[in-house]
Design a protein around this motif. Structure first.
Motif, PDB file in Angstrom:
ATOM      1  N   ARG A   1       0.836  -1.212   0.000  1.00 40.43           N
ATOM      2  CA  ARG A   1       0.000   0.000   0.000  1.00 40.43           C
ATOM      3  C   ARG A   1       0.870   1.262   0.000  1.00 40.43           C
ATOM      4  N   LEU A   2       1.937   1.242   0.770  1.00 41.68           N
ATOM      5  CA  LEU A   2       2.843   2.386   0.841  1.00 41.68           C
ATOM      6  C   LEU A   2       3.420   2.694  -0.536  1.00 41.68           C
ATOM      7  N   ILE A   3       3.844   1.666  -1.248  1.00 44.14           N
ATOM      8  CA  ILE A   3       4.408   1.849  -2.582  1.00 44.14           C
ATOM      9  C   ILE A   3       3.328   2.336  -3.549  1.00 44.14           C
ATOM     10  N   SER A   4       2.111   1.890  -3.364  1.00 39.22           N
ATOM     11  CA  SER A   4       1.008   2.363  -4.212  1.00 39.22           C
ATOM     12  C   SER A   4       0.767   3.857  -3.996  1.00 39.22           C
ATOM     13  N   TRP A   5       0.780   4.273  -2.738  1.00 39.72           N
ATOM     14  CA  TRP A   5       0.633   5.705  -2.446  1.00 39.72           C
ATOM     15  C   TRP A   5       1.762   6.503  -3.086  1.00 39.72           C
TER      16      TRP A   5
ATOM     17  N   LEU B   1       1.231   6.865  -6.770  1.00 37.01           N
ATOM     18  CA  LEU B   1       0.177   7.843  -7.049  1.00 37.01           C
ATOM     19  C   LEU B   1       0.680   9.280  -6.920  1.00 37.01           C
ATOM     20  N   ASN B   2       1.681   9.468  -6.101  1.00 39.51           N
ATOM     21  CA  ASN B   2       2.226  10.810  -5.870  1.00 39.51           C
ATOM     22  C   ASN B   2       3.516  11.060  -6.646  1.00 39.51           C
ATOM     23  N   GLY B   3       3.692  10.320  -7.720  1.00 40.19           N
ATOM     24  CA  GLY B   3       4.819  10.580  -8.619  1.00 40.19           C
ATOM     25  C   GLY B   3       6.178  10.176  -8.093  1.00 40.19           C
ATOM     26  N   GLY B   4       6.208   9.332  -7.067  1.00 40.77           N
ATOM     27  CA  GLY B   4       7.498   8.873  -6.544  1.00 40.77           C
ATOM     28  C   GLY B   4       8.322   9.972  -5.913  1.00 40.77           C
TER      29      GLY B   4
ATOM     30  N   CYS C   1       5.780  -9.435  -9.547  1.00 38.00           N
ATOM     31  CA  CYS C   1       5.410  -9.746  -8.160  1.00 38.00           C
ATOM     32  C   CYS C   1       4.463  -8.700  -7.579  1.00 38.00           C
ATOM     33  N   LEU C   2       4.819  -7.450  -7.710  1.00 37.11           N
ATOM     34  CA  LEU C   2       4.058  -6.382  -7.065  1.00 37.11           C
ATOM     35  C   LEU C   2       2.633  -6.269  -7.587  1.00 37.11           C
ATOM     36  N   VAL C   3       2.444  -6.446  -8.887  1.00 34.83           N
ATOM     37  CA  VAL C   3       1.106  -6.263  -9.449  1.00 34.83           C
ATOM     38  C   VAL C   3       0.108  -7.274  -8.879  1.00 34.83           C
ATOM     39  N   TYR C   4       0.550  -8.453  -8.539  1.00 36.82           N
ATOM     40  CA  TYR C   4      -0.341  -9.464  -7.970  1.00 36.82           C
ATOM     41  C   TYR C   4      -0.969  -8.956  -6.677  1.00 36.82           C
TER      42      TYR C   4
END
Length: 192
Positions: free
Chosen positions: A92-96, A99-102, A150-153
């Motif tokens: 979830r953290l990586i998804s956030w 979303l915020n452009g890294g 891996c991450l997309v799963y």
């Protein structure tokens, strides 16, 4: 402190999180957080570093240079895949962050990517020398492919779960996905 911050940032993102919440969850005074980290943004950056360090340590421990390259690659991918399976907050953290452009990951990821690349590079070179791995492999592309597969799963699990009759987090489904990923990677990097 970092575990509480990871939990809160994963739930609400950087902008939606408050230092008060993190301090309360950690059972400390918010002034202590400011003392150690300076600002909410610096704490968030440290949370990213803390979590990427876990991944780096785990992947480093997966490699044994004397082992068969296929075993090393399998151990490394398995370790990363199950790290993601067991760390929903990180996903979830990586998804956030995506979303915020890294914004903050840009400060942290390059150093870890270079370390992982160095670890993988030894395994790849050994595999090429032993004629297991194709000599034209671009290690950065392989690392990015493994990360994406891996991450997309886990990142898209709630969206695609209705397509499956079984729980995507069941041991059977996790292992089936891991074997699929390994097959794709092996077909791409190992010599026939």
């Amino acid at each position: 402190m970092l575990n509480s911050a990871t939990k809160i940032f994963a739930e609400k993102g950087l902008d939606g999180s408050r230092i008060d919440e993190i301090a309360e969850d950690a059972g400390i005074n918010k002034r202590m957080l400011y003392h150690y980290y300076g600002s909410k943004e610096d704490l968030y950056t440290e949370v990213l570093r803390f979590n990427y360090d876990k991944i780096y340590t785990m992947s480093k421990n997966a490699f044994v240079l004397a082992d068969d390259p296929k075993e090393n690659v399998t151990r490394a991918i398995r370790a990363y895949f199950y790290f993601l399976a067991n760390n929903e907050a990180f996903v979830r953290l990586i998804s956030w962050e995506a979303l915020n452009g890294g914004r903050f990951a840009k400060k942290v990821i390059p150093q870890f990517f270079e370390l992982v690349e160095l670890e993988f590079d030894g395994i790849i070179k050994d595999g090429i020398k032993r004629k297991f791995i194709r000599p034209d492999i671009d290690i950065r592309q392989v690392i990015l492919s493994v990360q994406a597969l891996c991450l997309v799963y886990f990142n898209r699990r709630e969206i695609v779960q209705p397509l499956w009759q079984e729980d995507m987090l069941s041991e059977k489904m996790l292992e089936a996905r891991l074997q699929h990923i390994l097959g794709l990677i092996f077909d791409g990097i190992f010599m026939s």
